[in-house]
Design a protein around this motif. Structure first.
Motif, mmCIF file in Angstrom:
data_model
loop_
_atom_site.group_PDB
_atom_site.id
_atom_site.type_symbol
_atom_site.label_atom_id
_atom_site.label_comp_id
_atom_site.label_asym_id
_atom_site.label_seq_id
_atom_site.Cartn_x
_atom_site.Cartn_y
_atom_site.Cartn_z
ATOM 1 N N LYS A 262 0.830 -1.205 0.000
ATOM 2 C CA LYS A 262 0.000 0.000 0.000
ATOM 3 C C LYS A 262 0.866 1.257 0.000
ATOM 4 C CE LYS A 262 -3.933 1.687 2.693
ATOM 5 N NZ LYS A 262 -4.844 2.014 1.607
ATOM 6 N N ASN A 263 0.547 2.150 -0.921
ATOM 7 C CA ASN A 263 1.228 3.453 -1.002
ATOM 8 C C ASN A 263 2.724 3.370 -1.251
ATOM 9 O OD1 ASN A 263 -1.104 4.872 -0.710
ATOM 10 N ND2 ASN A 263 -0.843 5.216 1.489
ATOM 11 N N LYS A 264 3.193 2.281 -1.823
ATOM 12 C CA LYS A 264 4.623 2.171 -2.106
ATOM 13 C C LYS A 264 4.870 2.473 -3.592
ATOM 14 C CE LYS A 264 5.990 0.412 1.901
ATOM 15 N NZ LYS A 264 5.771 1.261 3.039
ATOM 16 N N SER A 265 6.023 3.031 -3.861
ATOM 17 C CA SER A 265 6.347 3.401 -5.235
ATOM 18 C C SER A 265 6.693 2.164 -6.064
ATOM 19 C CB SER A 265 7.525 4.360 -5.245
ATOM 20 O OG SER A 265 8.680 3.646 -4.866
ATOM 21 N N VAL A 266 6.725 2.358 -7.363
ATOM 22 C CA VAL A 266 7.100 1.283 -8.288
ATOM 23 C C VAL A 266 8.499 0.759 -7.942
ATOM 24 C CG1 VAL A 266 7.589 0.727 -10.684
ATOM 25 C CG2 VAL A 266 5.652 2.186 -10.130
ATOM 26 N N GLU A 267 9.409 1.698 -7.672
ATOM 27 C CA GLU A 267 10.780 1.292 -7.338
ATOM 28 C C GLU A 267 10.822 0.427 -6.087
ATOM 29 O OE1 GLU A 267 13.298 1.125 -8.901
ATOM 30 O OE2 GLU A 267 12.975 2.505 -10.541
ATOM 31 N N TRP A 268 9.998 0.808 -5.118
ATOM 32 C CA TRP A 268 9.964 0.040 -3.864
ATOM 33 C C TRP A 268 9.506 -1.390 -4.145
ATOM 34 C CZ3 TRP A 268 6.624 -2.878 -1.058
ATOM 35 C CH2 TRP A 268 6.979 -3.160 0.276
ATOM 36 N N VAL A 269 8.475 -1.527 -4.952
ATOM 37 C CA VAL A 269 7.938 -2.856 -5.266
ATOM 38 C C VAL A 269 9.006 -3.685 -5.987
ATOM 39 C CG1 VAL A 269 6.210 -4.125 -6.599
ATOM 40 C CG2 VAL A 269 5.539 -2.073 -5.355
ATOM 41 N N ARG A 270 9.689 -3.056 -6.949
ATOM 42 C CA ARG A 270 10.732 -3.786 -7.687
ATOM 43 C C ARG A 270 11.838 -4.241 -6.753
ATOM 44 N NH1 ARG A 270 11.379 0.142 -12.943
ATOM 45 N NH2 ARG A 270 9.552 -0.596 -14.077
ATOM 46 N N LYS A 271 12.244 -3.348 -5.867
ATOM 47 C CA LYS A 271 13.351 -3.665 -4.964
ATOM 48 C C LYS A 271 12.935 -4.761 -3.974
ATOM 49 C CE LYS A 271 15.096 -0.722 -1.908
ATOM 50 N NZ LYS A 271 15.250 0.669 -1.465
ATOM 51 N N THR A 272 11.760 -4.595 -3.415
ATOM 52 C CA THR A 272 11.302 -5.537 -2.385
ATOM 53 C C THR A 272 11.116 -6.939 -2.941
ATOM 54 O OG1 THR A 272 10.166 -3.725 -1.313
ATOM 55 C CG2 THR A 272 9.540 -5.925 -0.633
ATOM 56 N N PHE A 273 10.515 -7.021 -4.125
ATOM 57 C CA PHE A 273 10.242 -8.336 -4.697
ATOM 58 C C PHE A 273 11.339 -8.779 -5.664
ATOM 59 C CE2 PHE A 273 6.004 -6.651 -3.571
ATOM 60 C CZ PHE A 273 5.664 -7.614 -2.638
ATOM 61 N N ARG A 274 12.419 -8.040 -5.661
ATOM 62 C CA ARG A 274 13.564 -8.352 -6.526
ATOM 63 C C ARG A 274 13.123 -8.597 -7.972
ATOM 64 N NH1 ARG A 274 15.692 -12.843 -2.879
ATOM 65 N NH2 ARG A 274 15.516 -11.769 -0.903
ATOM 66 N N ILE A 275 12.400 -7.635 -8.499
ATOM 67 C CA ILE A 275 11.926 -7.750 -9.879
ATOM 68 C C ILE A 275 12.719 -6.767 -10.737
ATOM 69 C CG2 ILE A 275 9.970 -7.384 -11.440
ATOM 70 C CD1 ILE A 275 8.168 -8.001 -9.000
ATOM 71 N N GLU A 276 13.294 -7.285 -11.815
ATOM 72 C CA GLU A 276 13.990 -6.420 -12.761
ATOM 73 C C GLU A 276 12.977 -5.958 -13.801
ATOM 74 O OE1 GLU A 276 17.479 -6.026 -13.764
ATOM 75 O OE2 GLU A 276 18.386 -6.924 -11.986
ATOM 76 N N SER A 277 12.998 -4.711 -14.096
ATOM 77 C CA SER A 277 12.102 -4.229 -15.144
ATOM 78 C C SER A 277 12.547 -4.822 -16.478
ATOM 79 C CB SER A 277 12.154 -2.704 -15.214
ATOM 80 O OG SER A 277 11.561 -2.288 -16.411
ATOM 81 N N ASP A 278 11.612 -5.428 -17.215
ATOM 82 C CA ASP A 278 11.972 -5.979 -18.516
ATOM 83 C C ASP A 278 11.346 -5.166 -19.647
ATOM 84 O OD1 ASP A 278 9.419 -6.715 -17.914
ATOM 85 O OD2 ASP A 278 9.679 -8.856 -18.249
ATOM 86 N N PHE A 279 10.964 -3.943 -19.338
ATOM 87 C CA PHE A 279 10.484 -3.048 -20.389
ATOM 88 C C PHE A 279 11.678 -2.539 -21.190
ATOM 89 C CE2 PHE A 279 7.123 -2.254 -17.080
ATOM 90 C CZ PHE A 279 6.084 -2.856 -17.778
ATOM 91 N N THR A 280 11.451 -2.229 -22.447
ATOM 92 C CA THR A 280 12.516 -1.602 -23.221
ATOM 93 C C THR A 280 12.672 -0.170 -22.707
ATOM 94 O OG1 THR A 280 10.983 -0.724 -24.855
ATOM 95 C CG2 THR A 280 11.875 -2.921 -25.281
ATOM 96 N N ALA A 281 13.790 0.437 -23.042
ATOM 97 C CA ALA A 281 14.058 1.796 -22.567
ATOM 98 C C ALA A 281 12.934 2.736 -22.981
ATOM 99 C CB ALA A 281 15.397 2.282 -23.108
ATOM 100 N N GLU A 282 12.432 2.539 -24.217
ATOM 101 C CA GLU A 282 11.360 3.423 -24.703
ATOM 102 C C GLU A 282 10.075 3.214 -23.906
ATOM 103 O OE1 GLU A 282 12.806 1.285 -27.375
ATOM 104 O OE2 GLU A 282 14.411 2.771 -27.305
ATOM 105 N N GLU A 283 9.769 1.935 -23.699
ATOM 106 C CA GLU A 283 8.547 1.627 -22.942
ATOM 107 C C GLU A 283 8.630 2.194 -21.531
ATOM 108 O OE1 GLU A 283 6.939 -2.642 -24.656
ATOM 109 O OE2 GLU A 283 8.688 -2.616 -23.374
ATOM 110 N N GLU A 284 9.789 1.992 -20.914
ATOM 111 C CA GLU A 284 9.992 2.464 -19.543
ATOM 112 C C GLU A 284 9.771 3.980 -19.489
ATOM 113 O OE1 GLU A 284 11.154 0.343 -16.967
ATOM 114 O OE2 GLU A 284 11.290 1.909 -15.445
#
Lengths: 176, 150
Positions: free
Chosen positions: A135-157
């Protein structure tokens, strides 16, 4: 033993309900650990119950998707919920304490096991707990916490960041 | 899942570990600790845990379904898998509507910022505002339930 518990040959018979409770099953985790559990507790898992009913369990049920540590936690939960005389209030209190100490990765493992073994109450509570943490956590926080690497292309990101700029601003501090 | 463990049945039963005390003890002590303070440095997690639950679509969907609207929109920005589930229109609409018990949301939002919140300002009511009307009174009038902040 009361006479009604004797069979025609005069031998003592354990009442069926009691027999069901005391009989034990063996659950085997992915890493080969074996756990003894009463049938009544194991039956709270719909998946295990179905296997028992189909009579293909053969006394040992292998659970290749659940590791020993997770299975031990699940069994602790099942035992409490199958306990005689545990009131709903007791169980609720137990659930709260049971889940409150779990790190997010443990919660995820237990959620997976709860889904796989079809233990609705446990699965629902664990998912809710994970959701509360997001709740109320940023995208970066979610990625860091769940150890998820963004797999979007640079343009998509870039596009997403532009469209959802607010999503990167955690309302809560990212520190924890 | 394979349900008949024939191979396992052949093997002589190995000594049973009846929930191993070394595993349960940390849990028990954790419970004791948790009631005192939730120490952030205390962890019972296996080191090799890799959040496989979040790779299982079924489980991930169940988690995302419970998110509030803004959290769901953030989840859609995390990675492709999350996006494919969290940007599902049905899920978004449900998250949008759930606090308001709406029947439907019509049309497509022009920007992602639409999903940032679902406050009353997002709705257009065919309503003539009279003296004395407040957001709260309108919410009551239109049977909108949920949190109303004025």
């Amino acid at each position: 033993m009361a006479p009604k518990n004797k069979n025609p040959n005069g031998e003592n018979v354990v009442p069926e309900v009691q027999q069901k409770k005391t009989q034990a099953l063996i659950l085997k985790s992915s890493d080969g650990e074996e756990f003894s559990i009463s049938k009544s507790a194991a039956g709270l898992s719909v998946a295990i119950k179905n296997m028992m009913e189909d009579d293909c369990a053969g006394g040992v049920i292998p659970l290749p998707l659940v590791d020993g540590g997770t299975l031990a936690r699940v069994i602790t939960y099942l035992n409490k919920h199958a306990e005689d005389g545990a009131s709903d209030e007791d169980k609720r209190k137990f659930d709260e304490e049971f889940l409150s100490g779990m790190e997010v990765d443990v919660l995820c493992d237990v959620a997976l096991a709860g889904n796989y073994l079809d233990i609705r109450g446990l699965f629902h509570d664990v998912c809710q707990r994970i959701v509360n943490g997001m709740k109320n956590k940023s995208v970066e926080w979610v990625r860091k916490t769940f150890r998820i690497e963004s797999d979007f292309t640079a343009e998509e990101e870039e596009q997403i960041k532009k469209e959802y700029a607010w999503a990167w601003e955690g309302v809560d501090s990212d520190a924890d | 899942m394979g349900c008949c463990g024939d191979v396992d049945d052949e093997a002589p039963p190995s000594p049973l570990v009846s929930p191993p005390s070394d595993l349960l003890e940390p849990l028990n002590s954790l419970r004791r600790q948790a009631s005192l303070s939730s120490g952030p440095d205390f962890t019972i997690s296996p080191i090799n845990s890799n959040f496989s639950a979040l790779l299982c679509k079924d489980t991930l969907r169940s988690i995302l379904e419970k998110l509030a609207l803004a959290d769901l929109a953030r989840a859609a920005c995390v990675c492709r898998l999350w996006r494919s589930l969290a940007s599902d229109r049905e899920m978004q609409i449900r998250a949008f509507m759930s606090p308001w018990k709406l029947r439907d949301v019509i049309g497509n939002p022009s920007s992602g910022s639409f999903w940032r919140d679902n406050s009353l300002s997002k709705f257009a009511f065919p309503h003539r505002v009279c003296r004395g009307d407040s957001i709260a009174s309108l919410a009551v009038k239109y049977s909108v339930s949920g949190e109303v902040t004025c």
